[in-house]
Motif scaffolding. Structure first.
Motif, PDB file in Angstrom:
ATOM      1  N   GLU A   1       0.860  -1.182   0.000  1.00  0.00           N
ATOM      2  CA  GLU A   1       0.000   0.000   0.000  1.00  0.00           C
ATOM      3  C   GLU A   1       0.895   1.230   0.000  1.00  0.00           C
ATOM      4  O   GLU A   1       0.474   2.316   0.348  1.00  0.00           O
ATOM      5  CB  GLU A   1      -0.917   0.017   1.228  1.00  0.00           C
TER       6      GLU A   1
ATOM      7  N   SER B   1      -2.990  -3.077   5.239  1.00  0.00           N
ATOM      8  CA  SER B   1      -4.457  -3.103   5.143  1.00  0.00           C
ATOM      9  C   SER B   1      -4.834  -4.547   4.831  1.00  0.00           C
ATOM     10  O   SER B   1      -3.970  -5.326   4.410  1.00  0.00           O
ATOM     11  CB  SER B   1      -4.958  -2.174   4.032  1.00  0.00           C
TER      12      SER B   1
ATOM     13  N   GLN C   1      -6.143  -5.650   2.355  1.00  0.00           N
ATOM     14  CA  GLN C   1      -6.478  -5.645   0.926  1.00  0.00           C
ATOM     15  C   GLN C   1      -6.514  -7.042   0.289  1.00  0.00           C
ATOM     16  O   GLN C   1      -7.508  -7.439  -0.310  1.00  0.00           O
ATOM     17  CB  GLN C   1      -5.499  -4.754   0.167  1.00  0.00           C
TER      18      GLN C   1
ATOM     19  N   LYS D   1      -9.196  -9.386   1.820  1.00  0.00           N
ATOM     20  CA  LYS D   1     -10.606  -9.126   1.497  1.00  0.00           C
ATOM     21  C   LYS D   1     -10.907  -9.547   0.068  1.00  0.00           C
ATOM     22  O   LYS D   1     -11.997 -10.032  -0.224  1.00  0.00           O
ATOM     23  CB  LYS D   1     -10.997  -7.679   1.783  1.00  0.00           C
TER      24      LYS D   1
ATOM     25  N   ARG E   1       1.356   0.867   9.501  1.00  0.00           N
ATOM     26  CA  ARG E   1       2.320   1.400   8.534  1.00  0.00           C
ATOM     27  C   ARG E   1       3.492   2.022   9.286  1.00  0.00           C
ATOM     28  O   ARG E   1       3.304   2.917  10.101  1.00  0.00           O
ATOM     29  CB  ARG E   1       1.646   2.417   7.605  1.00  0.00           C
TER      30      ARG E   1
ATOM     31  N   GLN F   1      -9.608   1.338   9.842  1.00  0.00           N
ATOM     32  CA  GLN F   1     -10.442   1.560   8.651  1.00  0.00           C
ATOM     33  C   GLN F   1     -11.718   0.745   8.751  1.00  0.00           C
ATOM     34  O   GLN F   1     -11.728  -0.344   9.326  1.00  0.00           O
ATOM     35  CB  GLN F   1      -9.707   1.066   7.396  1.00  0.00           C
TER      36      GLN F   1
ATOM     37  N   HIS G   1      -2.822   1.004  -5.433  1.00  0.00           N
ATOM     38  CA  HIS G   1      -2.148  -0.280  -5.249  1.00  0.00           C
ATOM     39  C   HIS G   1      -2.320  -1.086  -6.531  1.00  0.00           C
ATOM     40  O   HIS G   1      -3.146  -0.731  -7.378  1.00  0.00           O
ATOM     41  CB  HIS G   1      -2.635  -1.020  -3.994  1.00  0.00           C
TER      42      HIS G   1
ATOM     43  N   ARG H   1     -11.584  -3.989  -8.510  1.00  0.00           N
ATOM     44  CA  ARG H   1     -10.309  -4.711  -8.550  1.00  0.00           C
ATOM     45  C   ARG H   1     -10.187  -5.553  -9.814  1.00  0.00           C
ATOM     46  O   ARG H   1     -11.191  -5.941 -10.408  1.00  0.00           O
ATOM     47  CB  ARG H   1     -10.168  -5.656  -7.344  1.00  0.00           C
TER      48      ARG H   1
HETATM   49  N1  ASP Z   1      -6.786  -1.131   0.944  1.00  0.00           N
HETATM   50  C1  ASP Z   1      -6.950   0.213   0.464  1.00  0.00           C
HETATM   51  C2  ASP Z   1      -6.235   1.188   1.416  1.00  0.00           C
HETATM   52  O1  ASP Z   1      -5.891   0.840   2.522  1.00  0.00           O
HETATM   53  C3  ASP Z   1      -8.362   0.637   0.371  1.00  0.00           C
HETATM   54  C4  ASP Z   1      -9.104  -0.107  -0.691  1.00  0.00           C
HETATM   55  O2  ASP Z   1      -8.691  -0.054  -1.861  1.00  0.00           O
HETATM   56  O3  ASP Z   1     -10.131  -0.697  -0.352  1.00  0.00           O
HETATM   57  O4  ASP Z   1      -6.040   2.341   1.066  1.00  0.00           O
END
Ligand code: ASP
Length: 463
Positions: free
Chosen positions: A172, A194, A196, A199, A218, A232, A324, A364
């Motif tokens: 990220e 994250s 990412q 998910k 981070r 988040q 990303h 995505r």
């Molecule tokens: N994972 C991404 C971020 O942390 C957010 C996303 O694309 O859902 O910025």
């Protein structure tokens, strides 16, 4: 003994009640002792009168922040004596018994007014700072926002899934915190920036609608208002278009504001929409502040910024992903992917609020071939692609559904709702600007045997 909360006393005139809480202030007026008793719902005035309260002498020893149990009778104060500033200002408690549950030292700063107290001091004694009205309000607001999100998403068919915190890196754009493995010498886990990849893998796993109140880690130089860990609302949906994701989130935030902070007003309904290129051209930034009155603490101006570039040139000249590498290519730009990657847009979007980026997200890539192509454009060798992302490519080859999502930052959103100047004010136990937890004393050194177990040999010597 049933405990009565301070806020409940107003409806109990004439009744005998038992209260528990902290001595917020004690004032002696001649012979009469007034105590403001504080609990999680606020404060109520308690009166100790000699002759009426056998524990009167004990009441004289009360000091700020003592923890007490008081029984007494709720009395109407009469019109003349109403305290308009207190929610319970129409009543007072005529004390009958007093029990001191715990004593307290004098707090290192006034809990009522922390405006002029240094942040270092507040964070060193965060457990006391949390007792202040300001922090109580912020932490409760945070709970209310998260509780609303959870139940709203649940009603929309989302399920909350926990993904690992001890895992492998996901790009990220920041440095990762690393955890040495004790069982596998020389190998490391990292804390995820994250969820990412997880998910997206949940989408391959048929979950279809996922969310998580997710901690992200981070290891960045602590610039300004950043925290090494932040939260988040991570969400992901299958079989959706970009429009579906935007609509759903717009509805969530609109209804949340109306329900949780009804005093606040949205000034852009529907949310404003502009492309990244338009935002830069019109406002010179990709997070424009669209409020009509920037001095109005109750104005919320949401905006979607869409169509970010997919790639950018790094300082070393290499091609990097703007957001990303998992973002889908904008449908109008697929034919430029080979010939002119830097002109390619992503199917990505940011949610901006009052000049802050509060979320980014995207549709995505769900095809292994296209994902591999993106990694190649980013300059990854086949070996590196396999080592870092082989699991994603394999997963996509087993019938991955089209999917997309986003991840609004909870801390920043609450900060804006609370009209606070930084996110540390809405996090119960934040770290300082240079990444220290002053209360716990972290980071800290470890004893040699702990380092040995983790196969760590230090190269730094501490004086
Ligand atoms: N994972 C991404 C971020 O942390 C957010 C996303 O694309 O859902 O910025």
């Amino acid at each position: 003994m049933a405990r009565t909360l301070s806020s409940e006393t107003v409806g109990k005139v004439g009744e005998s009640v038992t209260l528990q809480g902290w001595v917020h202030v004690r004032r002696d007026m001649g012979k009469i002792i007034f105590v403001h008793l504080r609990d999680r719902t606020g404060q109520v005035q308690v009166v100790f009168v000699p002759g009426e309260c056998p524990d009167y002498e004990l009441a004289k020893t009360l000091r700020d922040e003592f923890v007490v149990e008081i029984t007494g009778v709720v009395a109407d104060r009469g019109k003349k004596n109403v305290n308009e500033k207190m929610v319970t200002g129409t009543v007072e408690i005529q004390a009958r018994t007093l029990k001191i549950l715990n004593e307290a030292q004098t707090p290192p700063f006034p809990l009522d007014d922390t405006k002029d107290v240094s942040e270092e001091r507040r964070l060193t004694y965060r457990y006391l700072d949390l007792r202040s009205e300001r922090m109580q309000k912020n932490i409760r607001l945070r709970h209310n926002v998260i509780a609303y999100m959870r139940s709203w998403l649940d009603k929309q068919g989302f399920i909350e899934v926990e993904t690992p915190y001890v895992t492998k890196g996901t790009p990220e754009g920041a440095r990762e915190f690393i955890i040495p493995s004790r069982l596998h010498a020389g190998e490391f886990y990292v804390l995820p920036q994250s969820p990412q990849q997880f998910k997206q893998l949940l989408m391959v796993g048929g979950i279809e609608r996922y969310f998580q109140i997710a901690r992200c880690f981070r290891d960045e130089d602590q610039r300004g208002d950043r925290q090494a860990e932040f939260t988040q609302l991570d969400l992901e949906m299958s079989f959706v278009t970009q429009e579906d994701v935007l609509q759903l989130n717009e509805q969530l935030f609109t209804e949340l504001v109306a329900s949780v902070v009804p005093e606040m007003k949205l000034s852009t309904t529907p949310f404003s929409r502009l492309t990244y290129a338009e935002a830069l051209k019109q406002y010179g930034t990709d997070k424009p502040d669209l409020r009509k009155d920037k001095n109005d603490p109750n104005e919320l101006a949401f905006a979607w910024v869409v169509d970010f570039p997919m790639f950018e040139k790094g300082s070393d000249g290499s091609i990097q992903a703007v957001h990303h590498p998992f973002c889908m290519i904008h449908p109008d730009d697929t034919d430029k992917l080979e010939s002119d990657p830097l002109s390619v847009r992503a199917a990505s979007y940011d949610l901006v609020l009052n000049g802050y980026e509060i979320s980014s997200g995207s549709i995505r890539i769900h095809q292994a071939k296209l994902q591999e192509k993106i990694f190649q454009i980013l300059g990854l060798s086949p070996e590196l692609i396999e080592a870092k992302f082989g699991h994603m490519l394999r997963a996509f080859s087993y019938g991955a559904p089209p999917h997309g999502g986003m991840a609004p930052g909870i801390d920043r959103f609450i900060m804006i709702l609370a009209n606070e100047p930084n996110i540390r004010e809405v996090i119960a136990f934040p770290k300082t600007g240079d990444g220290r937890d002053l209360m716990m004393g972290a980071p800290s050194e470890l004893p040699p045997n702990a380092l040995r177990d983790a196969h760590i040999q230090l190269r730094v010597k501490k004086e």
